[in-house]
Every structure is written in C-alpha cells, then in structure tokens.
Write a protein that holds these residues in place. Structure first.
Motif, mmCIF file in Angstrom:
data_model
loop_
_atom_site.group_PDB
_atom_site.id
_atom_site.type_symbol
_atom_site.label_atom_id
_atom_site.label_comp_id
_atom_site.label_asym_id
_atom_site.label_seq_id
_atom_site.Cartn_x
_atom_site.Cartn_y
_atom_site.Cartn_z
ATOM 1 N N TRP A 108 0.844 -1.191 0.000
ATOM 2 C CA TRP A 108 0.000 0.000 0.000
ATOM 3 C C TRP A 108 0.885 1.249 0.000
ATOM 4 N N GLU A 109 0.390 2.305 -0.609
ATOM 5 C CA GLU A 109 0.995 3.626 -0.479
ATOM 6 C C GLU A 109 0.019 4.474 0.328
ATOM 7 N N LEU A 110 0.488 5.014 1.435
ATOM 8 C CA LEU A 110 -0.370 5.739 2.360
ATOM 9 C C LEU A 110 -0.109 7.232 2.247
ATOM 10 N N TYR A 111 -1.092 7.955 1.713
ATOM 11 C CA TYR A 111 -0.986 9.403 1.513
ATOM 12 C C TYR A 111 -1.596 10.114 2.702
ATOM 13 N N HIS A 112 -0.872 11.116 3.227
ATOM 14 C CA HIS A 112 -1.279 11.729 4.478
ATOM 15 C C HIS A 112 -0.700 13.137 4.570
ATOM 16 N N ARG A 113 -1.136 13.883 5.541
ATOM 17 C CA ARG A 113 -0.560 15.205 5.782
ATOM 18 C C ARG A 113 0.907 15.048 6.183
ATOM 19 N N LYS A 114 1.743 15.901 5.628
ATOM 20 C CA LYS A 114 3.179 15.804 5.904
ATOM 21 C C LYS A 114 3.477 15.858 7.401
#
Length: 555
Positions: A487-493
């Motif tokens: 999985w690639e987990l995109y989130h706030r930096k």
C-alpha cells in the motif's frame, strides 16, 4: 600521460562570426532582427499572447523565447519568475607566437586535461588555455543576482586575476612545456551563466503560457545550432523531437533559492573536470526546504539521495556497515545492504518514504472529460486506481502517472519526483487549449507518502484500521512500485512521524524494517515494472515500451 581520447571532429569556432552567420540566415528566411533594442517589460494577455515593451514601442508576440544570456534572470523577473542562474567569472589566457606552434603543418587538437582542470587549443601561432578553479577559489558575480546586470553592460570584461588560476597555469606548463617560454599577451575574464547543475534550461516553462527558455549555457555558443533546431521543432510540431528531460527548466522549483543556486554553481564549476561516478551524489546546498516529515528522524540512519530538491533514503545502515557516500565503478558499500533490504521486502515487510512523488488534485465539472482526453487508459471508477500514460501527438510516451478517482469527479494524480512540473505543465497546457472547467492543485509539498510492502503488509496495516483489507485484489499490487503486496499511504506531511511510528510498532512481531530507493528499483525491475525516464520517455512509443495493457486503442 597514461592515456587520452582523440576526437578527429573536434574544433573551435569564432563566436562573433557564427552569430553574424546565423543572423544572416535568419534574415534570409524572413526573420526580423532589431538591434540594439532593450526589453523594458513583458505583459501576458488573456489570449496567451504577449506584449513586449521596448523604447521603440510594443511588439505583440505569440510566444516569448528567453535566450537572453546573463540577462535571462532579469527577463524572468519581469513576469515573476526567479530563474536559478548566476554569472561566474571565467578566465582564459592567450599567448604570443610560439615558434614550435608556428612550425606545425596542421592545427593542434583541443586538449582537455582533467587533472589539471583546464582546456588548451591553438590560437593563430600561439596557444589559448582556460582553467576551471576549485569551488573555494572561483568567483561568482553575486551582485547581478540581487541587483540585476548593470545598465549598459555588454562587451565589457571583468578584471583579470592570474593569481587565482596560477596552479592551473603551472599544470598546463608541465603538460605543454613550450608554454614556459611563451609570453602572455592577453587575459580575458568574462561572465558565463551557470545553472545549479551546469546544464542549460530549454523548453516551455510551467505556470506561464507561451513562455519558453533557452538559458544557462555554461559552455556557450557550442550549443546554439542544436538548441535552435530543437526548440523550433518543438514549437512547430507541438512536442519535443526527442527526449531532453535533463534540460527541462521545470526540474527546478520554488526550492531553488539564491543561496542554493550560488552553492551549486560553485560546486558545479569546481567539479567541471572531475571523473563522474555511477549514482553520483553532490552535496552543496543540501538540504533544501524540501524535506519529508521523516527527514530528521531518518537522516542519521541512512544514506540520503537528492530527488528534485527532496532528501530521500537510498539505503539504510546496520551495525557493521561501512556508512556514508562511497562512489565507485565497482560494488561499493551499499551493495550488500541493498541486497538485505531487497530480501526484507520479499520475505517479510518493509517501509519506504515516498514523499517526493509529485501529487496533483484535479476536480471540476470537466475533470472526467479532461482525463479521458489526457490519458491513453480508461478513467478509473470511483474508489479505483490505474496506471495511465500521456502520449504526444506522434504517440510517444510523454509521462506516466497513477490516477485515482477518490470521489465522483475528484482525482488524485501521482507522478515521479523528477517529473512533477514537467507533467503539470503538459496538463495545464491541455486544460487551456481545450477550455476544460477544472481546478488543479499541486499538493506535492503538503502531503507525505509511506509505502508498506511485502508478504506481511496486509496483516500489519489491518492492526491499524477498521477497514477490512482482506479483499484487496491485484489492483493493489499494480500500484505498489515494488511489485509485491503493498500500500501507499498518503497523508498530511506533519503526520508522517506519527504514522511511521505506528506502522513500525505494529510490525515488530513480523520483523518490519526500512528500505530505500536502491532496493525499490531492484524490486520493480525484477517484477518487470517499467519507469518513465528509464524504460520509456519521449523517444519511445507505448508498444515499444511494452505498455499495451495500459493503452486502449479503441478510445
């Protein structure tokens, strides 16, 4: 001398004569040349054309090509751009007649001595040679960056400084002994314009319609003919005639500050004649403002690499490893650790920081129509993701992106770090050309990305979410760059450290560990995953690149 390379086609040319010849040729084919005419301002018009303001009046232009040499930065400032350019003091020395040179029947070949860091050639009956000093000794014209080029500056020269180049003069005398008896009749010190990585910037600029550049030519007029042909073909045909991504002006961004430009120009000038290594890293000006949320946490545990301004782990250290950057033409200190990380992902589970990915949000009433026009693949359904490619009018692969439809009409587009503004420019141009009603937001710097990949990836992430991950199908594997379950987990930096810590804690039982981009590249190659810029670019069509699965010919 142990060895040398001889190029029978090598030579030199008089820049003034060549310029006049090119001007005469341009006039012959209908070009109108006005000289000298100062450009005092540039104004873009709503229809994409430009008003070029001069003391002689306004010139209406379809497009602007900034080829202004060391004035290029000043031109860019007129439209709010800060081109990362800085003038460097470069000196060369001309000798009087040397009897041994005068007696030659044929002209000497141009000599480049990498150890002595100078070039040397015949100039009439004498010799001309120019050095490249170390970054500690070389001189920048910093004031031109902050204050602009002095009004009226044209054919003037800087004050020479032989002391600064004396060690190179002595090296040349050792290599070419007749120099020891020669008189120096002229020392020329003039400005050459450097970009941070010494390569020029050529092509259309992102964020500004119909504004093109041909700037930052540290090696001067030698590039003139090729670059002129390259740009004219691109303008006329609507796509580059061949791939020159290394020269894309959009490889730089807001992170390319004046301080960074100066530091890198010093380094690039000083390294002009060094031997380059595979996977070479250069460290001046780093880190930039582009660091992921994990940079401070991981920087002491790994060897970082530079990716479009970002710092990204290449490989990680373990006790007993030889740490640091050790370039070599043979297997070096990272070889065994990368094999270890590869095995980690194949047999257990690994975590990688993928924050440098370019990330764009696209939404609006015409978003589906736009993406259907842009990409050769179908538009993914809501909640789905696919790999899609933007093709040029001739069917070459201009870009590869991951496309996800998050909500009806709202998409996330992901591309490689080095392609961020390269791809965004093409998308924006198509939006303007087609009049699509969409909003595009570049969220690259605001969002972090963590990749979790390997046989245990699902059971670790299941511990951290109420969502049922058991029904993940092959679509998940397609978008995991490693080619393994992931999985690639995109989130706030700003949430990167908390997310990373939670994943690492949840995966202790499964033996979770870090891996870097070197292992990632090995994994994707073994899986047969192609990457834009490596296995495909504007020189290849999708069939040559093996992309039949992603190209729908019946669209």
């Amino acid at each position: 001398v142990l060895a040398g390379l001889y190029n029978p086609g090598d030579g030199h040319i008089d820049p003034y004569s060549l310029t006049m010849a090119l001007a005469a040729g341009a006039r012959k084919y209908g070009a109108q040349l006005n000289y000298p005419v100062q450009v005092t301002n540039l104004k873009s018009r709503s229809d994409g054309t430009w008003d070029v303001e001069t003391p002689l009046g306004i010139i209406r232009a379809k497009r602007i090509v900034n080829a202004a040499g060391f004035w290029a930065r000043d031109i860019g400032k007129m439209i709010g751009l800060q081109h990362p350019l800085i003038p460097v003091h470069h000196q060369y020395v001309v000798t009087s007649t040397i009897p041994e040179v005068k007696a030659l029947k044929t002209e000497l070949p141009v000599i480049r001595d990498l150890e002595g860091s100078y070039y040397l050639r015949q100039e009439r009956d004498g010799l001309l040679f120019g050095p490249y000093e170390s970054e500690e000794k070389m001189k920048l014209q910093d004031s031109w960056v902050t204050n602009g080029v002095p009004p009226g500056f044209g054919k003037e020269l800087f004050e020479s400084d032989l002391d600064r180049i004396m060690e190179h003069i002595e090296a040349a005398m050792e290599m070419v002994p007749v120099l020891k008896k020669a008189d120096i009749v002229n020392t020329i010190a003039g400005p050459i314009t450097y970009s941070p990585d010494i390569l020029p910037m050529v092509g259309p600029h992102q964020g500004v319609r119909n504004y093109w550049v041909a700037i930052g030519f540290g090696y001067g007029i030698i590039h003139a003919g090729g670059i002129g042909k390259y740009l004219s073909d691109w303008i006329l045909e609507g796509e580059p005639p061949f791939d020159l991504i290394e020269l894309d002006p959009n490889r730089y961004g807001k992170w390319t500050t004046r301080e960074y430009t100066a530091a890198k120009a010093r380094e690039s000038y000083g390294f002009n004649n060094i031997v380059g290594y595979p996977k070479e890293e250069r460290f001046a000006g780093r880190p930039t403002e582009r660091t992921s949320g994990l940079y401070d946490l991981l920087k002491s545990e790994c060897s970082m690499g530079f990716h479009a301004g970002w710092e990204q782990p290449h490989w990680f250290y373990k006790p007993g490893d030889e740490t640091g950057y050790k370039p070599s033409f043979r297997r070096t200190n990272w070889f065994d650790p990368v094999g270890r990380e590869y095995k980690q992902v194949m047999e257990k589970v690994g975590v990688i920081d993928l924050s440098p990915f370019g990330k764009f949000k696209v939404k609006g009433s015409d978003s589906v129509k736009l993406l259907d026009h842009l990409f050769a693949n179908v538009v993914p359904k809501v909640g789905s993701t696919n790999i899609s490619h933007m093709l040029t009018p001739r069917g070459k692969v201009y870009a590869e992106l991951t496309v996800s439809q998050l909500y009806p009409g709202e998409f996330m587009l992901i591309t490689g770090s080095g392609s961020e503004l390269h791809d965004l420019r093409w998308i924006e141009e198509e939006v303007m050309r087609g009049g699509y009603k969409v909003e595009i937001e570049n969220v690259t710097d605001e969002m972090g990305v963590l990749g979790v990949a390997g046989p245990y990836a699902r059971q670790i992430l299941q511990k951290l979410t109420r969502e049922d991950l058991s029904d993940a199908d092959e679509t998940v594997n397609l978008v995991c760059v490693t080619g393994e379950l992931g999985w690639e987990l995109y989130h706030r930096k700003e949430d990167s450290v908390a997310l990373y810590s939670a994943i690492m804690e949840a995966g202790q039982k499964e033996g979770i560990d870090n891996f870097g981009t070197y292992a990632l590249n090995a994994l994707r190659l073994e899986k047969g995953f192609r990457a834009w810029g490596a296995e495909m670019n504007c020189d290849t069509n999708p069939l040559e690149a093996g992309l039949e699965y992603f190209v729908k010919l019946n669209k």
